[in-house]
Write a protein that holds these residues in place. Structure first.
Motif, mmCIF file in Angstrom:
data_model
loop_
_atom_site.group_PDB
_atom_site.id
_atom_site.type_symbol
_atom_site.label_atom_id
_atom_site.label_comp_id
_atom_site.label_asym_id
_atom_site.label_seq_id
_atom_site.Cartn_x
_atom_site.Cartn_y
_atom_site.Cartn_z
ATOM 1 N N LYS A 57 2.713 -2.218 -4.312
ATOM 2 C CA LYS A 57 3.308 -1.539 -3.182
ATOM 3 C C LYS A 57 2.627 -2.015 -1.907
ATOM 4 N N SER A 58 3.411 -2.117 -0.832
ATOM 5 C CA SER A 58 2.846 -2.524 0.450
ATOM 6 C C SER A 58 2.385 -1.295 1.220
ATOM 7 N N SER A 59 1.564 -1.514 2.245
ATOM 8 C CA SER A 59 1.010 -0.414 3.030
ATOM 9 C C SER A 59 1.228 -0.666 4.507
ATOM 10 N N ARG A 64 -1.599 3.090 6.427
ATOM 11 C CA ARG A 64 -1.749 2.766 5.006
ATOM 12 C C ARG A 64 -0.768 3.504 4.119
ATOM 13 N N GLN A 66 2.234 3.935 1.795
ATOM 14 C CA GLN A 66 2.815 2.922 0.918
ATOM 15 C C GLN A 66 4.341 2.928 0.968
ATOM 16 N N GLU A 247 -3.158 4.843 -1.298
ATOM 17 C CA GLU A 247 -3.157 3.702 -2.186
ATOM 18 C C GLU A 247 -4.217 3.881 -3.265
#
Length: 372
Positions: A57-59, A64, A66, A247
């Protein structure tokens, strides 16, 4: 970037008095082809793309928070910035195009009114300095015309009124949060393009919200009052993001271990899922270096959305199913275990690692710049 380049950028931005809300949180320059994330924060198209994680997963670069879908460019905000800052936006366009030509990867073309040229944006003033009152009136009229156009641009895709607490869907269209309605099936569908929005309701884009409230205080106050009377109270404490990072280092291991069909560094050009999990369909006719790929859901939905990038994909193009490279995935899993273990030697991930050799770094193909 050295201090001289940073200083030059600040001078160029100050020449058009760019609002802080429209400065990208990554490159610290005027937003270009802005993307609004589900947390409400805004960055340039390429700044978001380069910050995404092809393994996990991107942040959000700011909070931050996700996310798993790469949103489309927000066309409304793109055109708004063109109107507000024609010179700075033209400079950003030129700089970005140079980088794209060098990388041979291009951002999507945005259809809409052309950016004001310097000639169009120039104010025609009387020659004589004795006409000072006329000069002032001309400047005021010019600013008034721009303000009217900005207010018209910043309208909700549903109620067509000025946005109040705006939220951007995955497709890039913007609505008042009070106008967002879930379908009978339980998901959000864009009223403009009829595209389903994946996941929960996005957070308010506070940067855009504060800008509109400051620029149009009377109109904003009236809109807020009307919405409140209709049973949609405006919550000014509505945060744009989570206050803590959610995260987890082990998420990357869970994804790699539990998803045999995870396609590292490859995203869906329709819904923006990144990385693709499940069947991957790759266009065999698109010749662009970045490629054109779809997840299974988008492939079977026969969607007619444009690609996330500037691919020349058409409906008559053919696809092939691409299998996951298991050997590559095993190397990435091994590298991830050892890398995370080196960051936190006392964690459980370190115990899972194979310490009889050097950790294999990710393949260059895993870089988000390497695939759609």
């Amino acid at each position: 970037m050295n201090w001289m380049e940073e200083f030059k950028k600040m001078e160029e931005n100050e020449s058009e008095d760019i609002a802080y809300a429209f400065v990208c949180c990554v490159c610290r320059d005027l937003l270009y082809k802005p993307v609004i994330l589900v947390c409400g924060h805004v960055s340039c198209f390429w700044c978001v793309h380069f910050s995404m994680d092809g393994l996990n997963k991107s942040s959000c670069p700011v909070c931050r928070n996700q996310y798993v879908h790469f949103p489309f460019v927000c066309q409304m905000l793109h055109l708004l910035l063109q109107k507000l800052y024609p010179e700075a936006y033209a400079r950003r366009e030129s700089q970005t195009l140079e980088d794209e030509i060098r990388r041979e990867r291009f951002s999507p073309e945005i259809q809409g009114p052309a950016c004001l040229s310097q000639h169009d944006a120039a104010i025609s003033l009387p020659d004589s300095t004795s006409h000072a009152p006329e000069v002032i009136r001309t400047i005021q009229m010019h600013k008034g015309e721009i303000a009217s156009e900005v207010k018209l641009m910043a309208s909700c895709g549903s109620c067509k009124e000025m946005l109040v607490q705006p939220v951007a869907l995955n497709c890039g269209h913007v609505f008042c949060i009070a106008c967002i309605v879930r379908s009978t099936e339980g998901f959000i569908k864009c009223e403009v393009c009829q595209t389903p929005h994946p996941g929960a309701t996005p957070k308010v884009c506070l940067e855009l919200d504060h800008f509109l409230e400051e620029q149009f205080p009377q109109e904003y106050s009236l809109r807020r009052e009307i919405l409140s009377k209709k049973g949609h109270p405006i919550n000014k404490t509505h945060t744009a993001c989570s206050s803590k990072a959610n995260e987890n280092d082990k998420d990357i291991l869970c994804l790699l271990r539990n998803n045999p069909d995870l396609h590292v560094g490859v995203g869906c050009d329709y819904c923006g899922m990144y990385p693709i999990i499940g069947d991957r369909y790759k266009c065999i006719n698109c010749v662009e270096l970045i490629g054109f790929d779809l997840c299974k859901d988008c492939y079977t939905s026969n969607s007619k959305l444009p690609g996330r990038f500037n691919q020349q994909h058409t409906s008559d193009h053919k696809f092939k199913i691409v299998k996951t490279d298991l050997r590559r995935k095993q190397l990435l899993l091994r590298w991830s275990v050892q890398f995370l273990g080196s960051l936190n030697p006392s964690s459980d991930t370190a115990a899972d690692g194979n310490t009889d050799g050097t950790a294999a770094p990710p393949s260059p193909e895993n870089n988000p710049d390497s695939s759609g």
